[in-house]
Scaffold this motif. Structure first.
Motif, PDB file in Angstrom:
ATOM      1  N   PHE A 197       9.881 -15.526  10.948  1.00  0.00           N
ATOM      2  CA  PHE A 197       9.151 -14.303  11.265  1.00  0.00           C
ATOM      3  C   PHE A 197       9.643 -13.137  10.422  1.00  0.00           C
ATOM      4  O   PHE A 197       8.854 -12.345   9.893  1.00  0.00           O
ATOM      5  N   ALA A 198      10.970 -13.018  10.299  1.00  0.00           N
ATOM      6  CA  ALA A 198      11.528 -11.915   9.519  1.00  0.00           C
ATOM      7  C   ALA A 198      11.134 -12.019   8.052  1.00  0.00           C
ATOM      8  O   ALA A 198      10.728 -11.029   7.426  1.00  0.00           O
ATOM      9  N   LEU A 199      11.224 -13.224   7.466  1.00  0.00           N
ATOM     10  CA  LEU A 199      10.851 -13.398   6.068  1.00  0.00           C
ATOM     11  C   LEU A 199       9.366 -13.151   5.852  1.00  0.00           C
ATOM     12  O   LEU A 199       8.956 -12.542   4.851  1.00  0.00           O
TER      13      LEU A 199
ATOM     14  N   GLY B  65      -3.511  -2.889  -4.269  1.00  0.00           N
ATOM     15  CA  GLY B  65      -2.714  -3.067  -3.063  1.00  0.00           C
ATOM     16  C   GLY B  65      -3.457  -3.695  -1.904  1.00  0.00           C
ATOM     17  O   GLY B  65      -2.962  -3.688  -0.780  1.00  0.00           O
ATOM     18  N   ILE B  66      -4.658  -4.245  -2.144  1.00  0.00           N
ATOM     19  CA  ILE B  66      -5.387  -4.937  -1.081  1.00  0.00           C
ATOM     20  C   ILE B  66      -4.638  -6.218  -0.748  1.00  0.00           C
ATOM     21  O   ILE B  66      -4.302  -7.009  -1.620  1.00  0.00           O
ATOM     22  N   ALA B  67      -4.356  -6.432   0.528  1.00  0.00           N
ATOM     23  CA  ALA B  67      -3.553  -7.575   0.949  1.00  0.00           C
ATOM     24  C   ALA B  67      -4.353  -8.864   0.831  1.00  0.00           C
ATOM     25  O   ALA B  67      -5.294  -9.097   1.569  1.00  0.00           O
ATOM     26  N   GLU B  68      -3.953  -9.716  -0.115  1.00  0.00           N
ATOM     27  CA  GLU B  68      -4.503 -11.050  -0.297  1.00  0.00           C
ATOM     28  C   GLU B  68      -6.027 -11.072  -0.231  1.00  0.00           C
ATOM     29  O   GLU B  68      -6.618 -11.687   0.656  1.00  0.00           O
TER      30      GLU B  68
ATOM     31  N   THR C  62       5.620  -6.027  10.362  1.00  0.00           N
ATOM     32  CA  THR C  62       5.168  -7.304  10.885  1.00  0.00           C
ATOM     33  C   THR C  62       4.276  -7.970   9.839  1.00  0.00           C
ATOM     34  O   THR C  62       3.755  -7.293   8.948  1.00  0.00           O
ATOM     35  N   PRO C  63       4.092  -9.279   9.903  1.00  0.00           N
ATOM     36  CA  PRO C  63       3.235  -9.942   8.921  1.00  0.00           C
ATOM     37  C   PRO C  63       1.827  -9.347   8.911  1.00  0.00           C
ATOM     38  O   PRO C  63       1.224  -9.128   9.961  1.00  0.00           O
ATOM     39  N   ILE C  64       1.316  -9.066   7.710  1.00  0.00           N
ATOM     40  CA  ILE C  64      -0.057  -8.580   7.568  1.00  0.00           C
ATOM     41  C   ILE C  64      -1.007  -9.744   7.829  1.00  0.00           C
ATOM     42  O   ILE C  64      -0.898 -10.787   7.181  1.00  0.00           O
ATOM     43  N   LEU C  65      -1.905  -9.571   8.754  1.00  0.00           N
ATOM     44  CA  LEU C  65      -2.830 -10.647   9.104  1.00  0.00           C
ATOM     45  C   LEU C  65      -3.989 -10.694   8.132  1.00  0.00           C
ATOM     46  O   LEU C  65      -4.444  -9.671   7.615  1.00  0.00           O
ATOM     47  N   GLY C  66      -4.491 -11.900   7.899  1.00  0.00           N
ATOM     48  CA  GLY C  66      -5.606 -12.092   6.991  1.00  0.00           C
ATOM     49  C   GLY C  66      -6.929 -11.707   7.623  1.00  0.00           C
ATOM     50  O   GLY C  66      -7.021 -11.335   8.800  1.00  0.00           O
ATOM     51  N   LEU C  67      -7.992 -11.840   6.830  1.00  0.00           N
ATOM     52  CA  LEU C  67      -9.332 -11.473   7.292  1.00  0.00           C
ATOM     53  C   LEU C  67      -9.738 -12.272   8.517  1.00  0.00           C
ATOM     54  O   LEU C  67     -10.383 -11.751   9.431  1.00  0.00           O
ATOM     55  N   ASP C  68      -9.363 -13.558   8.563  1.00  0.00           N
ATOM     56  CA  ASP C  68      -9.774 -14.403   9.676  1.00  0.00           C
ATOM     57  C   ASP C  68      -9.057 -14.057  10.964  1.00  0.00           C
ATOM     58  O   ASP C  68      -9.493 -14.453  12.043  1.00  0.00           O
TER      59      ASP C  68
ATOM     60  N   SER D 187       5.173  -9.805   3.482  1.00  0.00           N
ATOM     61  CA  SER D 187       3.959  -9.015   3.634  1.00  0.00           C
ATOM     62  C   SER D 187       4.176  -7.575   3.210  1.00  0.00           C
ATOM     63  O   SER D 187       3.275  -6.927   2.680  1.00  0.00           O
ATOM     64  N   THR D 188       5.387  -7.061   3.434  1.00  0.00           N
ATOM     65  CA  THR D 188       5.694  -5.681   3.049  1.00  0.00           C
ATOM     66  C   THR D 188       5.834  -5.538   1.544  1.00  0.00           C
ATOM     67  O   THR D 188       5.372  -4.563   0.953  1.00  0.00           O
ATOM     68  N   TRP D 189       6.469  -6.514   0.925  1.00  0.00           N
ATOM     69  CA  TRP D 189       6.773  -6.418  -0.509  1.00  0.00           C
ATOM     70  C   TRP D 189       5.624  -6.889  -1.399  1.00  0.00           C
ATOM     71  O   TRP D 189       5.575  -6.534  -2.569  1.00  0.00           O
ATOM     72  N   THR D 190       4.749  -7.728  -0.879  1.00  0.00           N
ATOM     73  CA  THR D 190       3.667  -8.280  -1.697  1.00  0.00           C
ATOM     74  C   THR D 190       2.339  -8.030  -1.005  1.00  0.00           C
ATOM     75  O   THR D 190       2.252  -7.352   0.018  1.00  0.00           O
TER      76      THR D 190
END
Length: 507
Positions: A371-373, A70-73, A29-35, A378-381
């Motif tokens: 949603f799928a993209l 590897g920290i997400a954004e 699923t999409p990785i959610l940001g800090l907010d 989020s998985t690849w980057t």
């Protein structure tokens, strides 16, 4: 013709459903940001006065290193005379502090003979004997160069030839060992005993240069078929190259200041590597080789990149950020978006009649594809979905609806000219596709430029605006077009005396 339309329509539906099922089944699923999901925010401050330009350099270096981890954004920004680092998804403050501990001033210090660091007789044993860097390969040395010998047993390690000039090379380390217990009381001014990464001790002289001799961000692991993993790093022109060559010349000639011919790379009072210098002058870059593993080469490259920090920074504060504010804002945004989309769809149904069903179906396919993209990205980057990304998606809904308006209004113009819906639909798409395509490409260019030039949350907005624009183009051509053309050919539309709210011919 009709068969091709059904193939396109069913094909895109199957692909979207299969991709969505794969994403859900694998838990992507999409990785959610800090907010949106919360995390840890760390405030870093320089240990000495720093200019705004220096803080900007540190900010960029920290962001690059966190993304490499590897920290997400990660959101890294200069705020006054401090640097604020927001780490989404991180819950442990200690983990956050370890993640942002990427600064530090790399020192270049000549390796001295063990006797230059005076031991005390009646003291407890220190960390270990004075030895060389043990990460090198004793069997690796540059072709055509003779390994220098030391008066005592040697422990060969790192090699460091350059990769830019035929004469710029650095062979394996050769280090006399000494098992005498030592402590940091020095016989040579500025000399001290520092531990290596392997836990042994090394006698090094005073620092004669810093990691600023290296080009920022240029260090990277390399793989040579004959010598294995190593590290290549560029030299900064001008003072950087001059400082490095001054040290290299001292070590190559085994001067009093560098009698072992070895130059240590020190970070946070730990000797990271101590290769032997084989040439007095280097041009554009230096290569350190030895029996490194891939992870060891990557770690050494990270150390050299960290050495480009103009000043050292330390953590002043670490605090956990709650996602409640972001979740409330997201919930409000979703509700507002759903209300807005419902009003728009209701207007479309009243205005375009049966063709509005195509809009509803197209938006469903578009939403599933988005949603799928987003999940796959989020998985690849390392890019997460924050409030800015949600804003980009909401904005793109309006752009997507505009696509249908352009198409359907052209159909109405064709109907006013006396054409049937069966003939007007394909002609209208052919005439409007270039407009739709051009408008979306311009949007993509804008999103790309914004993504390229911006950082942080603005980049998230640009990313999701671009993704949804691509989805709009795909859905419009491979789903909306065949759906409208098939509906225009159907008996349902043939029986209608009103199409798009207009009295038209049906024969």
């Amino acid at each position: 013709m009709k068969r091709r339309l059904w193939t396109s329509l069913i094909g895109v539906v199957l692909i979207v459903v299969a991709t969505l099922a794969f994403v859900i089944a694998t838990g992507n699923t999409p990785i959610l940001g800090l907010d949106l999901q919360g995390g840890v925010s760390v405030i870093l401050a320089p240990t000495e006065d720093a200019t705004p330009e220096e803080l900007t350099v540190i900010r960029d270096q920290i962001r690059s290193e966190l993304e490499r981890q590897g920290i997400a954004e990660p959101d890294v920004r200069v705020q006054g005379d401090t640097i604020v680092v927001d780490l989404p998804g991180v819950r442990d403050q200690q983990e956050a502090l370890r993640a942002v501990d990427v600064s530090g001033v790399v020192e270049l210090r000549p390796v001295l003979n063990p006797g230059s660091c005076q031991p005390l007789a009646a003291t407890p044993p220190p960390v270990g004997p004075v030895v060389g860097d043990t990460t090198g390969d004793p069997d690796v040395e540059p072709q055509g160069l003779r390994r220098p010998t030391a008066p005592t047993d040697t422990t060969p390690t790192d090699t460091a030839p350059t990769d830019t000039a035929p004469t710029d090379t650095t062979p394996t380390d050769t280090t006399p060992t000494d098992t005498t217990p030592v402590v940091s009381q020095t016989a040579t001014p500025g000399a001290e005993i520092l531990p290596t990464r392997d836990g042994v001790a090394e006698c090094v002289g005073a620092a004669q240069g810093t990691g600023e001799v290296f080009e920022r961000g240029s260090a990277e692991p390399t793989l040579d078929p004959s010598q294995g993993w190593g590290v290549s790093v560029g030299l900064r022109g001008g003072d950087g190259r001059d400082t490095w060559n001054s040290l290299a010349s001292q070590c190559f000639s085994r001067s009093v200041s560098c009698p072992t011919q070895r130059l240590s790379i020190v970070l946070d009072s730990v000797v990271q590597s101590a290769p032997t210098v084989q040439e007095p002058n280097f041009q554009d870059s230096v290569s350190i080789t030895g029996s490194f593993t891939q992870s060891e080469a990557e770690e050494l490259a990270a150390v050299l990149n960290r050495g480009a920090f103009p000043v050292e920074v330390e953590a002043q504060e670490a605090r956990t950020v709650s996602a409640s504010a972001g979740s409330d804002a997201l919930r409000a945004g979703i509700i507002a978006g759903l209300v807005g989309v419902s009003i728009v769809l209701a207007f479309m149904v009243a205005y375009y009649r049966w063709l509005a069903l195509v809009i509803v179906a197209s938006l469903v396919i578009w939403g599933a594809m988005t949603f799928a993209l987003a999940s796959l990205v989020s998985t690849w980057t390392n890019y997460s979905l924050g409030l800015a990304g949600v804003t980009g998606i909401v904005v793109s809904i309006g752009v997507t609806v505009d696509t249908y308006v352009v198409f359907f209004e052209r159909i109405k113009d064709e109907l006013r000219n006396g054409r049937t819906i069966k003939n007007a639909a394909p002609r209208s798409f052919k005439l409007t596709w270039r407009t739709i395509y051009s408008a979306n490409v311009v949007g993509l260019i804008g999103a790309f430029i914004l993504f390229w030039l911006s950082v942080g949350s603005v980049r998230g907005f640009a990313l999701y605006l671009g993704l949804t624009t691509i989805c709009d183009l795909i859905v419009c051509y491979f789903f909306t077009r065949p759906a409208v053309l098939l509906l225009a050919r159907s008996k349902l539309m043939a029986r209608q005396d009103k199409v798009l709210g207009m009295n038209v011919a049906t024969t």
